[in-house]
Design a protein around this motif. Structure first.
Motif, PDB file in Angstrom:
ATOM      1  N   GLN A   1       9.920   3.470  -0.045  1.00 63.04           N
ATOM      2  CA  GLN A   1       9.758   3.555  -1.500  1.00 63.04           C
ATOM      3  C   GLN A   1       8.297   3.728  -1.902  1.00 63.04           C
ATOM      4  O   GLN A   1       8.000   4.094  -3.034  1.00 63.04           O
ATOM      5  CB  GLN A   1      10.317   2.303  -2.173  1.00 63.04           C
ATOM      6  CG  GLN A   1      11.825   2.148  -2.060  1.00 63.04           C
ATOM      7  CD  GLN A   1      12.317   1.001  -2.904  1.00 63.04           C
ATOM      8  OE1 GLN A   1      12.791   1.182  -4.027  1.00 63.04           O
ATOM      9  NE2 GLN A   1      12.182  -0.214  -2.379  1.00 63.04           N
ATOM     10  N   LEU A   2       7.385   3.445  -0.964  1.00 64.71           N
ATOM     11  CA  LEU A   2       5.958   3.550  -1.255  1.00 64.71           C
ATOM     12  C   LEU A   2       5.346   4.834  -0.692  1.00 64.71           C
ATOM     13  O   LEU A   2       4.122   4.962  -0.640  1.00 64.71           O
ATOM     14  CB  LEU A   2       5.220   2.330  -0.678  1.00 64.71           C
ATOM     15  CG  LEU A   2       5.509   1.004  -1.375  1.00 64.71           C
ATOM     16  CD1 LEU A   2       4.828  -0.154  -0.645  1.00 64.71           C
ATOM     17  CD2 LEU A   2       5.072   1.041  -2.833  1.00 64.71           C
ATOM     18  N   GLN A   3       6.189   5.782  -0.285  1.00 67.23           N
ATOM     19  CA  GLN A   3       5.681   7.072   0.201  1.00 67.23           C
ATOM     20  C   GLN A   3       6.191   8.184  -0.708  1.00 67.23           C
ATOM     21  O   GLN A   3       7.390   8.319  -0.941  1.00 67.23           O
ATOM     22  CB  GLN A   3       6.121   7.320   1.645  1.00 67.23           C
ATOM     23  CG  GLN A   3       5.469   8.539   2.300  1.00 67.23           C
ATOM     24  CD  GLN A   3       6.216   9.855   2.028  1.00 67.23           C
ATOM     25  OE1 GLN A   3       7.443   9.892   2.052  1.00 67.23           O
ATOM     26  NE2 GLN A   3       5.470  10.926   1.767  1.00 67.23           N
ATOM     27  N   TYR A   4       5.243   8.986  -1.240  1.00 68.93           N
ATOM     28  CA  TYR A   4       5.595  10.120  -2.089  1.00 68.93           C
ATOM     29  C   TYR A   4       4.904  11.376  -1.564  1.00 68.93           C
ATOM     30  O   TYR A   4       3.705  11.363  -1.282  1.00 68.93           O
ATOM     31  CB  TYR A   4       5.183   9.863  -3.547  1.00 68.93           C
ATOM     32  CG  TYR A   4       6.188   9.031  -4.300  1.00 68.93           C
ATOM     33  CD1 TYR A   4       7.153   9.621  -5.111  1.00 68.93           C
ATOM     34  CD2 TYR A   4       6.187   7.645  -4.173  1.00 68.93           C
ATOM     35  CE1 TYR A   4       8.088   8.850  -5.792  1.00 68.93           C
ATOM     36  CE2 TYR A   4       7.115   6.869  -4.849  1.00 68.93           C
ATOM     37  CZ  TYR A   4       8.065   7.479  -5.655  1.00 68.93           C
ATOM     38  OH  TYR A   4       8.993   6.714  -6.315  1.00 68.93           O
ATOM     39  N   ASP A   5       5.680  12.436  -1.452  1.00 69.17           N
ATOM     40  CA  ASP A   5       5.118  13.705  -0.985  1.00 69.17           C
ATOM     41  C   ASP A   5       4.110  14.250  -2.005  1.00 69.17           C
ATOM     42  O   ASP A   5       4.310  14.135  -3.214  1.00 69.17           O
ATOM     43  CB  ASP A   5       6.215  14.745  -0.775  1.00 69.17           C
ATOM     44  CG  ASP A   5       6.996  14.506   0.510  1.00 69.17           C
ATOM     45  OD1 ASP A   5       6.537  13.693   1.339  1.00 69.17           O
ATOM     46  OD2 ASP A   5       8.049  15.125   0.685  1.00 69.17           O
ATOM     47  N   ALA A   6       3.037  14.843  -1.480  1.00 72.64           N
ATOM     48  CA  ALA A   6       2.047  15.513  -2.334  1.00 72.64           C
ATOM     49  C   ALA A   6       1.338  16.551  -1.479  1.00 72.64           C
ATOM     50  O   ALA A   6       1.024  16.302  -0.316  1.00 72.64           O
ATOM     51  CB  ALA A   6       1.037  14.516  -2.892  1.00 72.64           C
ATOM     52  N   ILE A   7       1.128  17.734  -2.053  1.00 71.21           N
ATOM     53  CA  ILE A   7       0.339  18.746  -1.372  1.00 71.21           C
ATOM     54  C   ILE A   7      -1.128  18.535  -1.723  1.00 71.21           C
ATOM     55  O   ILE A   7      -1.465  17.678  -2.537  1.00 71.21           O
ATOM     56  CB  ILE A   7       0.788  20.181  -1.740  1.00 71.21           C
ATOM     57  CG1 ILE A   7       0.609  20.440  -3.244  1.00 71.21           C
ATOM     58  CG2 ILE A   7       2.220  20.422  -1.310  1.00 71.21           C
ATOM     59  CD1 ILE A   7       0.884  21.883  -3.646  1.00 71.21           C
ATOM     60  N   ASN A   8      -2.002  19.322  -1.128  1.00 65.95           N
ATOM     61  CA  ASN A   8      -3.431  19.050  -1.227  1.00 65.95           C
ATOM     62  C   ASN A   8      -4.051  19.590  -2.522  1.00 65.95           C
ATOM     63  O   ASN A   8      -4.912  20.462  -2.503  1.00 65.95           O
ATOM     64  CB  ASN A   8      -4.150  19.651  -0.013  1.00 65.95           C
ATOM     65  CG  ASN A   8      -5.589  19.190   0.073  1.00 65.95           C
ATOM     66  OD1 ASN A   8      -5.902  18.067  -0.293  1.00 65.95           O
ATOM     67  ND2 ASN A   8      -6.470  20.063   0.534  1.00 65.95           N
ATOM     68  N   THR A   9      -3.600  19.040  -3.664  1.00 68.00           N
ATOM     69  CA  THR A   9      -4.185  19.398  -4.954  1.00 68.00           C
ATOM     70  C   THR A   9      -4.273  18.158  -5.832  1.00 68.00           C
ATOM     71  O   THR A   9      -3.515  17.190  -5.669  1.00 68.00           O
ATOM     72  CB  THR A   9      -3.348  20.454  -5.712  1.00 68.00           C
ATOM     73  OG1 THR A   9      -2.093  19.867  -6.110  1.00 68.00           O
ATOM     74  CG2 THR A   9      -3.102  21.689  -4.866  1.00 68.00           C
TER      75      THR A   9
ATOM     76  N   ILE B   1       0.839  -1.203   0.000  1.00 70.50           N
ATOM     77  CA  ILE B   1       0.000   0.000   0.000  1.00 70.50           C
ATOM     78  C   ILE B   1       0.876   1.255   0.000  1.00 70.50           C
ATOM     79  O   ILE B   1       1.650   1.489   0.924  1.00 70.50           O
ATOM     80  CB  ILE B   1      -0.934   0.011   1.229  1.00 70.50           C
ATOM     81  CG1 ILE B   1      -1.748  -1.290   1.280  1.00 70.50           C
ATOM     82  CG2 ILE B   1      -1.855   1.230   1.179  1.00 70.50           C
ATOM     83  CD1 ILE B   1      -2.543  -1.463   2.563  1.00 70.50           C
ATOM     84  N   ALA B   2       0.742   2.055  -1.046  1.00 69.62           N
ATOM     85  CA  ALA B   2       1.493   3.308  -1.147  1.00 69.62           C
ATOM     86  C   ALA B   2       0.752   4.426  -0.422  1.00 69.62           C
ATOM     87  O   ALA B   2      -0.471   4.384  -0.270  1.00 69.62           O
ATOM     88  CB  ALA B   2       1.697   3.676  -2.614  1.00 69.62           C
ATOM     89  N   PHE B   3       1.511   5.422   0.021  1.00 68.55           N
ATOM     90  CA  PHE B   3       0.920   6.607   0.663  1.00 68.55           C
ATOM     91  C   PHE B   3       1.369   7.842  -0.099  1.00 68.55           C
ATOM     92  O   PHE B   3       2.572   8.053  -0.301  1.00 68.55           O
ATOM     93  CB  PHE B   3       1.360   6.725   2.127  1.00 68.55           C
ATOM     94  CG  PHE B   3       0.836   7.960   2.818  1.00 68.55           C
ATOM     95  CD1 PHE B   3      -0.421   7.960   3.414  1.00 68.55           C
ATOM     96  CD2 PHE B   3       1.590   9.129   2.859  1.00 68.55           C
ATOM     97  CE1 PHE B   3      -0.913   9.097   4.047  1.00 68.55           C
ATOM     98  CE2 PHE B   3       1.107  10.277   3.480  1.00 68.55           C
ATOM     99  CZ  PHE B   3      -0.150  10.256   4.078  1.00 68.55           C
ATOM    100  N   LEU B   4       0.404   8.671  -0.513  1.00 71.13           N
ATOM    101  CA  LEU B   4       0.713   9.916  -1.207  1.00 71.13           C
ATOM    102  C   LEU B   4       0.298  11.081  -0.311  1.00 71.13           C
ATOM    103  O   LEU B   4      -0.879  11.255  -0.002  1.00 71.13           O
ATOM    104  CB  LEU B   4      -0.024   9.996  -2.545  1.00 71.13           C
ATOM    105  CG  LEU B   4       0.186   8.833  -3.525  1.00 71.13           C
ATOM    106  CD1 LEU B   4      -0.533   9.128  -4.841  1.00 71.13           C
ATOM    107  CD2 LEU B   4       1.664   8.573  -3.757  1.00 71.13           C
ATOM    108  N   GLY B   5       1.290  11.884   0.113  1.00 72.59           N
ATOM    109  CA  GLY B   5       1.032  13.010   1.000  1.00 72.59           C
ATOM    110  C   GLY B   5       2.294  13.325   1.793  1.00 72.59           C
ATOM    111  O   GLY B   5       3.118  12.443   2.027  1.00 72.59           O
ATOM    112  N   ASP B   6       2.431  14.561   2.209  1.00 72.10           N
ATOM    113  CA  ASP B   6       3.594  14.994   2.978  1.00 72.10           C
ATOM    114  C   ASP B   6       3.584  14.322   4.354  1.00 72.10           C
ATOM    115  O   ASP B   6       2.612  14.435   5.097  1.00 72.10           O
ATOM    116  CB  ASP B   6       3.562  16.513   3.136  1.00 72.10           C
ATOM    117  CG  ASP B   6       4.845  17.071   3.736  1.00 72.10           C
ATOM    118  OD1 ASP B   6       5.706  16.280   4.177  1.00 72.10           O
ATOM    119  OD2 ASP B   6       4.990  18.317   3.761  1.00 72.10           O
ATOM    120  N   SER B   7       4.664  13.638   4.691  1.00 69.92           N
ATOM    121  CA  SER B   7       4.741  12.953   5.986  1.00 69.92           C
ATOM    122  C   SER B   7       5.669  13.663   6.961  1.00 69.92           C
ATOM    123  O   SER B   7       6.051  13.106   7.987  1.00 69.92           O
ATOM    124  CB  SER B   7       5.216  11.503   5.791  1.00 69.92           C
ATOM    125  OG  SER B   7       6.530  11.477   5.239  1.00 69.92           O
ATOM    126  N   SER B   8       6.030  14.915   6.660  1.00 65.50           N
ATOM    127  CA  SER B   8       6.965  15.652   7.517  1.00 65.50           C
ATOM    128  C   SER B   8       6.228  16.420   8.612  1.00 65.50           C
ATOM    129  O   SER B   8       5.008  16.572   8.583  1.00 65.50           O
ATOM    130  CB  SER B   8       7.787  16.634   6.670  1.00 65.50           C
ATOM    131  OG  SER B   8       6.991  17.747   6.294  1.00 65.50           O
TER     132      SER B   8
END
Length: 345
Positions: free
Chosen positions: A223-231, A189-196
């Motif tokens: 490897q399954l976490q990618y930063d993304a802002i709310n757009t 399961i990948a996660f897309l969103g800022d984890s900082s």
């Protein structure tokens, strides 16, 4: 001067605004020391006396709450976060029920919103909405505290215990979203969103996601976490980066519905079937989530209840009553982006 001196007279003599005079006479740190001292000297020369009754009337009885929606423009020129529109309706309703007016203002985080409103008698208290960088605006919250402003923020619990925060339990929301995917047999399961730490709400959703994986003995895979802002555009880009990397995944949990909708668009364009090959879960349950194709499974935040709690909390602050931070529980709305929806759709 034969008539009684006013703050307007002082402002004219000092070459500043009337609101600056008001702040200076209250020793507000928003006015620099030199200007404060100059205004106070002029007030003494004019034998100016503060009308305590009038001041108290202005400071305590505007019967208005200010709602500041703070969100800097994104790089794709998107409109205001749709989730805030749901919150706006709830807060407006709750404010009216309490006999107060609501002053709504859209602000950029870079502006001087902390210098206005309650301090200039526009409102008795402030509700802050915004998913901006918490680190960047922390000093502005400190200013609000210094000037004894009654305010409450929507979001994760703040490091500064003097800041009253009301928000949903993002960790719980992240946990139930990933738990649902795991029950469907999805394991990568990948996660897309800022984890900082700069985005504590998204970070807490990520940590809930990780704890759900750990519970079934699946280790965190960076490897399954990618930063993304709310757009939507950011979700589209993050999903394409995930696909380009070639890492195997069979599900995506995103930190917001907008990110999820962008990710689904990217998957479709690359020939990946949703939900057959990749199941997707979003967060917020914004109105468009149920109209997405496929309809989006998502973590719902109770905006109606949240609006009532925000208004109730800021009014308690205004009245000098005790109030504590609060976390509101979330629930999962299951739709077609994870497969056939169940009865709780």
């Amino acid at each position: 001067m034969t008539s009684k001196a006013t703050s307007i007279d002082i402002a004219y003599r000092a070459g500043v605004s009337q609101s600056t005079v008001s702040r200076a006479l209250r020793n507000s740190p928003l006015v620099n020391l030199e200007t404060r001292q100059r205004i106070q000297v002029i007030a003494k020369e004019l034998n100016y006396k503060v009308d305590k009754n009038a001041s108290n009337l202005r400071m305590q009885n505007s019967q208005t709450i200010a709602l500041l929606i703070c969100e800097d423009p994104t790089n794709d020129d998107s409109m205001i976060n749709p989730f805030f529109l749901s919150m706006l309706g709830s807060i407006t309703r709750a404010t009216a029920q309490q006999g107060y007016d609501l002053l709504v203002s859209f602000q950029q985080l870079s502006s001087d919103w902390h210098a206005d409103y309650e301090d200039s008698n526009k409102a008795d208290g402030i509700i802050l909405l915004g998913y901006g960088d918490y680190v960047d605006y922390a000093h502005k919250l400190d200013k609000l505290i210094e000037q004894s402003t009654h305010f409450v923020i929507w979001g994760a619990e703040h490091n500064n215990k003097a800041v009253l925060s009301i928000g949903c339990d993002n960790h719980q929301g992240g946990f139930i979203a990933t738990e649902h995917l795991l029950k469907l047999g999805r394991k990568q399961i990948a996660f897309l969103g800022d984890s900082s730490s700069r985005s504590p709400e998204f970070r807490d959703r990520y940590l809930g996601h990780i704890d759900a994986l750990i519970k079934v003995a699946i280790n965190e895979d960076k490897q399954l976490q990618y930063d993304a802002i709310n757009t939507e555009a950011s979700g589209y880009e993050a999903a394409n980066e995930l696909l380009d990397k070639g890492v195997a995944f069979d599900a995506i949990f995103t930190a917001s519905d907008l990110i999820a909708i962008g990710a689904i668009r990217a998957l479709k364009q690359r020939g990946v079937l949703v939900p057959e090959q990749v199941a997707v879960v979003g967060y917020d349950d914004i109105p468009i989530a149920s109209f997405a194709n496929p309809a989006l499974t998502t973590v719902k935040q109770d905006t109606r209840f949240a609006g009532e709690i925000l208004v109730e909390s800021v009014l308690k602050l205004i009245r000098g009553q005790e109030v504590s931070p609060r976390l509101i529980q979330t629930n999962l709305v299951i739709r077609h982006s994870c497969g056939t929806p169940t009865d709780n759709n």
